[in-house]
Design a protein around this motif. Structure first.
Motif, PDB file in Angstrom:
ATOM      1  N   PHE A   1       0.593  -1.216   0.009  1.00  0.00           N
ATOM      2  CA  PHE A   1      -0.087  -0.141   0.036  1.00  0.00           C
ATOM      3  C   PHE A   1       0.898   1.297  -0.203  1.00  0.00           C
ATOM      4  O   PHE A   1       0.466   2.274  -0.590  1.00  0.00           O
ATOM      5  N   LEU A   2       1.771   1.188   0.618  1.00  0.00           N
ATOM      6  CA  LEU A   2       2.956   2.258   0.701  1.00  0.00           C
ATOM      7  C   LEU A   2       3.557   2.658  -0.656  1.00  0.00           C
ATOM      8  O   LEU A   2       4.145   3.876  -0.805  1.00  0.00           O
ATOM      9  N   THR A   3       3.659   1.718  -1.656  1.00  0.00           N
ATOM     10  CA  THR A   3       4.302   1.784  -3.070  1.00  0.00           C
ATOM     11  C   THR A   3       3.469   2.143  -3.953  1.00  0.00           C
ATOM     12  O   THR A   3       3.577   2.434  -5.059  1.00  0.00           O
TER      13      THR A   3
ATOM     14  N   HIS B   1      -9.311   0.153   7.220  1.00  0.00           N
ATOM     15  CA  HIS B   1      -9.625  -0.247   5.887  1.00  0.00           C
ATOM     16  C   HIS B   1     -10.696   0.812   5.389  1.00  0.00           C
ATOM     17  O   HIS B   1     -10.650   1.080   4.299  1.00  0.00           O
ATOM     18  N   ARG B   2     -11.827   1.083   6.370  1.00  0.00           N
ATOM     19  CA  ARG B   2     -12.972   1.957   6.083  1.00  0.00           C
ATOM     20  C   ARG B   2     -12.375   3.268   5.820  1.00  0.00           C
ATOM     21  O   ARG B   2     -12.979   4.167   4.926  1.00  0.00           O
ATOM     22  N   LYS B   3     -11.531   3.757   6.370  1.00  0.00           N
ATOM     23  CA  LYS B   3     -10.683   5.155   6.281  1.00  0.00           C
ATOM     24  C   LYS B   3      -9.832   5.047   4.900  1.00  0.00           C
ATOM     25  O   LYS B   3     -10.088   6.333   4.102  1.00  0.00           O
ATOM     26  N   ILE B   4      -9.439   3.966   4.504  1.00  0.00           N
ATOM     27  CA  ILE B   4      -8.739   4.092   3.086  1.00  0.00           C
ATOM     28  C   ILE B   4      -9.890   4.038   2.122  1.00  0.00           C
ATOM     29  O   ILE B   4      -9.496   4.811   1.229  1.00  0.00           O
TER      30      ILE B   4
ATOM     31  N   THR C   1      -5.314   8.132   2.262  1.00  0.00           N
ATOM     32  CA  THR C   1      -4.327   7.203   1.728  1.00  0.00           C
ATOM     33  C   THR C   1      -2.916   7.797   2.243  1.00  0.00           C
ATOM     34  O   THR C   1      -1.899   7.742   1.800  1.00  0.00           O
ATOM     35  N   SER C   2      -3.134   8.490   3.491  1.00  0.00           N
ATOM     36  CA  SER C   2      -1.771   9.063   4.104  1.00  0.00           C
ATOM     37  C   SER C   2      -0.795   7.955   4.668  1.00  0.00           C
ATOM     38  O   SER C   2      -1.454   6.795   4.884  1.00  0.00           O
ATOM     39  N   SER C   3       0.483   8.166   4.631  1.00  0.00           N
ATOM     40  CA  SER C   3       1.199   7.458   5.092  1.00  0.00           C
ATOM     41  C   SER C   3       0.941   6.945   6.488  1.00  0.00           C
ATOM     42  O   SER C   3       1.333   5.818   6.901  1.00  0.00           O
ATOM     43  N   GLU C   4       0.535   7.745   7.313  1.00  0.00           N
ATOM     44  CA  GLU C   4       0.188   7.405   8.518  1.00  0.00           C
ATOM     45  C   GLU C   4      -0.865   6.454   8.756  1.00  0.00           C
ATOM     46  O   GLU C   4      -0.772   5.546   9.674  1.00  0.00           O
ATOM     47  N   THR C   5      -2.046   6.642   7.909  1.00  0.00           N
ATOM     48  CA  THR C   5      -3.054   5.462   8.020  1.00  0.00           C
ATOM     49  C   THR C   5      -2.409   4.003   7.626  1.00  0.00           C
ATOM     50  O   THR C   5      -2.662   2.970   8.095  1.00  0.00           O
ATOM     51  N   MET C   6      -1.621   4.134   6.529  1.00  0.00           N
ATOM     52  CA  MET C   6      -0.950   3.109   6.039  1.00  0.00           C
ATOM     53  C   MET C   6      -0.035   2.356   6.973  1.00  0.00           C
ATOM     54  O   MET C   6      -0.078   1.119   7.337  1.00  0.00           O
TER      55      MET C   6
END
Length: 133
Positions: free
Chosen positions: A29-31, A97-100, A105-110
Motif C-alpha cells: 500500500f505504501l508503494t 480499511h474503511r478510512k482507506i 491514503t496518508s502514510s500515517e494510516t498505512m
C-alpha cells in the motif's frame, strides 16, 4: 477429515493469510500510486473477504466447540488468541480499511494498518502453534 484436522487446516490458513498480508500486501500500500490506491484497495478488500471471512467464521466456532469438548489449557489459550484477534480485527483493522476506502491514503494510516496488524499476526500464529500441542 476429523474436526481437529479441519481446525489445523483453518488455523494454518489464517497463519498464511496473516503473514502474506503483513509482509507483502499491507507494505505494498505504501508503494501504490495514491491516485489508484483507493480503487485498488476496494477491489482487494472485496476479493480477499471471499477467502478470509469463511475461514474466520468457521475457525472461531469450531475452536470454541473443540475447547468446550476438550477444555485443555492449550485449547483455551488458542481460543482466547482467536477471540482477541477478532476483537482487534473489528475494532482496529476494519475501521482503518474503511478510512482507506473513504480516501485516506496518508502514510500515517498505512503505517498504522501495518503496525496494528502485528498483534493479529502473532495471535493467529500462536493459535496455530497452540493447536498443534
Amino acid at each position: 477429515m476429523d474436526l481437529n484436522e479441519l481446525r489445523m487446516l483453518l488455523d494454518f490458513g489464517m497463519v498464511v493469510i496473516l503473514w502474506l498480508v503483513q509482509l507483502v500486501i499491507y507494505p505494498s500500500f505504501l508503494t501504490c500510486d495514491l491516485t489508484k490506491l483507493v480503487e485498488w484497495h476496494r477491489a482487494y478488500t472485496r476479493r480477499v473477504a471471499w477467502v478470509i471471512i469463511p475461514v474466520m467464521f468457521t475457525q472461531l466456532p469450531l475452536v470454541g466447540w473443540l475447547t468446550r469438548e476438550e477444555p485443555t489449557r492449550l485449547n483455551l489459550a488458542a481460543f482466547v488468541c482467536i477471540l482477541i484477534a477478532w476483537l482487534l480485527t473489528f475494532t482496529v483493522s476494519v475501521p482503518l480499511h474503511r478510512k482507506i476506502d473513504s480516501g485516506d491514503t496518508s502514510s500515517e494510516t498505512m503505517q498504522r494498518l501495518i503496525k496494528t496488524n502485528w498483534p493479529r499476526t502473532v495471535l493467529w500464529t500462536a493459535a496455530f502453534v497452540l493447536g498443534m500441542g
